[in-house]
Write a protein that holds these residues in place. Structure first.
Motif, mmCIF file in Angstrom:
data_model
loop_
_atom_site.group_PDB
_atom_site.id
_atom_site.type_symbol
_atom_site.label_atom_id
_atom_site.label_comp_id
_atom_site.label_asym_id
_atom_site.label_seq_id
_atom_site.Cartn_x
_atom_site.Cartn_y
_atom_site.Cartn_z
ATOM 1 N N SER A 155 0.820 -1.208 0.000
ATOM 2 C CA SER A 155 0.000 0.000 0.000
ATOM 3 C C SER A 155 0.861 1.268 0.000
ATOM 4 O O SER A 155 1.881 1.347 0.689
ATOM 5 N N ARG A 156 0.453 2.251 -0.783
ATOM 6 C CA ARG A 156 1.085 3.579 -0.899
ATOM 7 C C ARG A 156 2.412 3.535 -1.662
ATOM 8 O O ARG A 156 3.288 4.376 -1.440
ATOM 9 N N THR A 157 2.550 2.595 -2.573
ATOM 10 C CA THR A 157 3.723 2.623 -3.454
ATOM 11 C C THR A 157 3.366 3.228 -4.823
ATOM 12 O O THR A 157 4.137 3.108 -5.770
ATOM 13 N N GLY A 158 2.204 3.838 -4.901
ATOM 14 C CA GLY A 158 1.853 4.575 -6.118
ATOM 15 C C GLY A 158 1.384 3.721 -7.275
ATOM 16 O O GLY A 158 1.516 4.133 -8.439
ATOM 17 N N LYS A 159 0.824 2.554 -6.973
ATOM 18 C CA LYS A 159 0.407 1.649 -8.057
ATOM 19 C C LYS A 159 -0.682 2.262 -8.936
ATOM 20 O O LYS A 159 -0.601 2.225 -10.163
ATOM 21 N N THR A 160 -1.718 2.815 -8.302
ATOM 22 C CA THR A 160 -2.849 3.334 -9.081
ATOM 23 C C THR A 160 -2.486 4.543 -9.941
ATOM 24 O O THR A 160 -2.760 4.548 -11.149
ATOM 25 N N PRO A 161 -1.874 5.587 -9.382
ATOM 26 C CA PRO A 161 -1.540 6.730 -10.247
ATOM 27 C C PRO A 161 -0.571 6.380 -11.370
ATOM 28 O O PRO A 161 -0.700 6.881 -12.490
ATOM 29 N N LEU A 162 0.367 5.480 -11.095
ATOM 30 C CA LEU A 162 1.303 5.072 -12.132
ATOM 31 C C LEU A 162 0.572 4.266 -13.210
ATOM 32 O O LEU A 162 0.839 4.424 -14.407
ATOM 33 N N SER A 163 -0.361 3.416 -12.785
ATOM 34 C CA SER A 163 -1.147 2.629 -13.736
ATOM 35 C C SER A 163 -1.938 3.541 -14.669
ATOM 36 O O SER A 163 -1.952 3.364 -15.898
ATOM 37 N N ILE A 164 -2.609 4.522 -14.100
ATOM 38 C CA ILE A 164 -3.444 5.428 -14.899
ATOM 39 C C ILE A 164 -2.584 6.262 -15.842
ATOM 40 O O ILE A 164 -2.948 6.492 -17.001
ATOM 41 N N TYR A 165 -1.432 6.692 -15.358
ATOM 42 C CA TYR A 165 -0.535 7.483 -16.213
ATOM 43 C C TYR A 165 -0.107 6.671 -17.435
ATOM 44 O O TYR A 165 -0.130 7.161 -18.570
ATOM 45 N N LEU A 166 0.265 5.416 -17.221
ATOM 46 C CA LEU A 166 0.669 4.548 -18.328
ATOM 47 C C LEU A 166 -0.501 4.269 -19.267
ATOM 48 O O LEU A 166 -0.335 4.220 -20.489
ATOM 49 N N ALA A 167 -1.696 4.120 -18.681
ATOM 50 C CA ALA A 167 -2.884 3.845 -19.501
ATOM 51 C C ALA A 167 -3.185 5.015 -20.435
ATOM 52 O O ALA A 167 -3.682 4.817 -21.547
ATOM 53 N N MET A 168 -2.884 6.216 -20.013
ATOM 54 C CA MET A 168 -3.136 7.393 -20.853
ATOM 55 C C MET A 168 -2.309 7.363 -22.127
ATOM 56 O O MET A 168 -2.623 8.048 -23.101
ATOM 57 N N PHE A 169 -1.258 6.560 -22.136
ATOM 58 C CA PHE A 169 -0.429 6.420 -23.336
ATOM 59 C C PHE A 169 -0.746 5.124 -24.084
ATOM 60 O O PHE A 169 -0.037 4.745 -25.006
ATOM 61 N N GLY A 170 -1.847 4.467 -23.680
ATOM 62 C CA GLY A 170 -2.311 3.308 -24.428
ATOM 63 C C GLY A 170 -1.906 1.959 -23.886
ATOM 64 O O GLY A 170 -2.159 0.939 -24.513
ATOM 65 N N TRP A 171 -1.284 1.929 -22.716
ATOM 66 C CA TRP A 171 -0.882 0.642 -22.144
ATOM 67 C C TRP A 171 -1.986 0.125 -21.230
ATOM 68 O O TRP A 171 -2.529 0.868 -20.410
ATOM 69 N N LYS A 172 -2.282 -1.154 -21.360
ATOM 70 C CA LYS A 172 -3.256 -1.790 -20.470
ATOM 71 C C LYS A 172 -2.504 -2.269 -19.221
ATOM 72 O O LYS A 172 -1.617 -3.112 -19.318
ATOM 73 N N VAL A 173 -2.883 -1.726 -18.076
ATOM 74 C CA VAL A 173 -2.143 -1.988 -16.841
ATOM 75 C C VAL A 173 -3.059 -2.593 -15.772
ATOM 76 O O VAL A 173 -4.186 -2.144 -15.589
ATOM 77 N N ALA A 174 -2.556 -3.592 -15.102
ATOM 78 C CA ALA A 174 -3.249 -4.155 -13.936
ATOM 79 C C ALA A 174 -2.330 -3.953 -12.742
ATOM 80 O O ALA A 174 -1.103 -4.000 -12.885
ATOM 81 N N ASN A 175 -2.911 -3.695 -11.572
ATOM 82 C CA ASN A 175 -2.043 -3.608 -10.395
ATOM 83 C C ASN A 175 -2.589 -4.476 -9.270
ATOM 84 O O ASN A 175 -3.797 -4.626 -9.095
ATOM 85 N N VAL A 176 -1.661 -5.065 -8.553
ATOM 86 C CA VAL A 176 -1.991 -6.062 -7.535
ATOM 87 C C VAL A 176 -1.387 -5.638 -6.198
ATOM 88 O O VAL A 176 -0.170 -5.451 -6.087
ATOM 89 N N PRO A 177 -2.216 -5.464 -5.170
ATOM 90 C CA PRO A 177 -1.686 -5.096 -3.855
ATOM 91 C C PRO A 177 -1.024 -6.282 -3.165
ATOM 92 O O PRO A 177 -1.499 -7.417 -3.274
ATOM 93 N N ILE A 178 0.054 -6.014 -2.477
ATOM 94 C CA ILE A 178 0.745 -7.042 -1.701
ATOM 95 C C ILE A 178 0.452 -6.772 -0.223
ATOM 96 O O ILE A 178 0.857 -5.736 0.320
ATOM 97 N N VAL A 179 -0.255 -7.686 0.403
ATOM 98 C CA VAL A 179 -0.653 -7.514 1.807
ATOM 99 C C VAL A 179 -0.301 -8.780 2.581
ATOM 100 O O VAL A 179 -0.832 -9.857 2.286
#
Length: 283
Positions: A155-179
């Motif tokens: 948690s709080r390693t920036g997975k979501t904002p980084l995913s969305i940023y990459l998606a804006m350039f056309g990359w399909k991104v999935a992110n998985v939390p490690i708990v």
């Protein structure tokens, strides 16, 4: 009126996919509902050899040519070939292109399919953003094999904002939390590990990030969420998982999203080449 099954075909000759020419011809033919004129697309024409082969076919079938050649040189070759062989031909874009050359006083790109490519890229980006939102924070992990990039991290390693940023350039991104204590989806270890990036961060920076969140949402300041020993265990647990999966570890401490995204894209380019649509269904 009786349909004629031996009508001369119309050959759509294009330097691209022939979609524009085909659409235009079909939109005219629809006005003649009883017609039975074959429409044949001859796409990606760029050489004299292709032109010769096509015009020879046209002669044998007594057909006509309708073309949408945007490359001036190839268009001229096609017209010359048609006129030499007495083939009736229709230039669907030439007059307009010549007009634009004159009125704009500039040379065109002469690249077939630019409109289609622009349209495709727009929709790819839209689909990438939709995919990324659907696969955020461990959702639909059964389908992460279709992602271009998979991000994993605590948690709080920036997975979501980084995913969305990459998606804006056309990359399909999935992110998985490690708990710790929560099973990691098995699919994470079944996909190509070269596409999986484990996000790590310095403990001090992570605690600072989490402390800020604790203040914003009025969490218990004594929570394990920011306890140094617990945070260290989380980071170690994640590091072991990254090692187990053979994932690329990316330290995002004090890095802007743009920098981390560029690191990922540079690594992917070195692994898969410059075509970012390698996992796209249209590639």
């Amino acid at each position: 009126m009786e349909k004629n099954s031996n009508m001369p075909p119309i050959y759509i000759v294009s330097g691209g996919k022939g979609v524009a020419g085909h659409t235009l011809v079909e939109s005219m033919l629809i006005q003649y509902p009883e017609h039975k004129i074959p429409v044949i697309i001859e796409p990606e024409v760029s050489t004299q050899e292709q032109i010769d082969a096509i015009t020879d076919k046209v002669i044998k079938t007594n057909g006509v040519v309708a073309h949408t050649m945007v490359d001036h040189v190839v268009r001229r070759k096609l017209i010359d070939s048609c006129e030499t062989k007495n083939i009736r031909h229709f230039d669907l874009v030439g007059n307009m292109t010549d007009y634009l050359d004159t009125v704009l006083d500039m040379k065109p790109a002469d690249q077939p399919g630019l409109y289609r490519l622009r349209d495709m890229e727009y929709y790819r980006r839209v689909r990438a953003i939709e995919f990324t939102m659907m696969h955020d924070d461990g959702q639909h992990t059964d389908k992460i094999a279709t992602a271009d990039i998979v991000l994993a991290g605590v948690s709080r390693t920036g997975k979501t904002p980084l995913s969305i940023y990459l998606a804006m350039f056309g990359w399909k991104v999935a992110n998985v939390p490690i708990v710790p204590g929560t099973p990691v989806p098995e699919t994470l270890f079944q996909i190509d590990p070269r596409r999986v990036f484990g996000l790590t961060i310095s403990m001090a920076y992570l605690i600072a990030q989490r402390s800020s969140r604790v203040s914003r949402i009025n969490m218990d300041p004594n929570s394990d969420y920011i306890d140094r020993r617990k945070v260290r265990m989380e980071l170690d647990y994640a590091a072991n998982l990254f090692k187990k999966g053979g994932f690329t570890v990316l330290n995002i401490s004090n890095k802007p999203i743009e920098y981390s995204a560029n690191e990922i894209l540079t690594i992917l380019t070195s692994r898969f080449g410059s075509d970012k649509w390698t996992k796209d269904e249209e590639h």
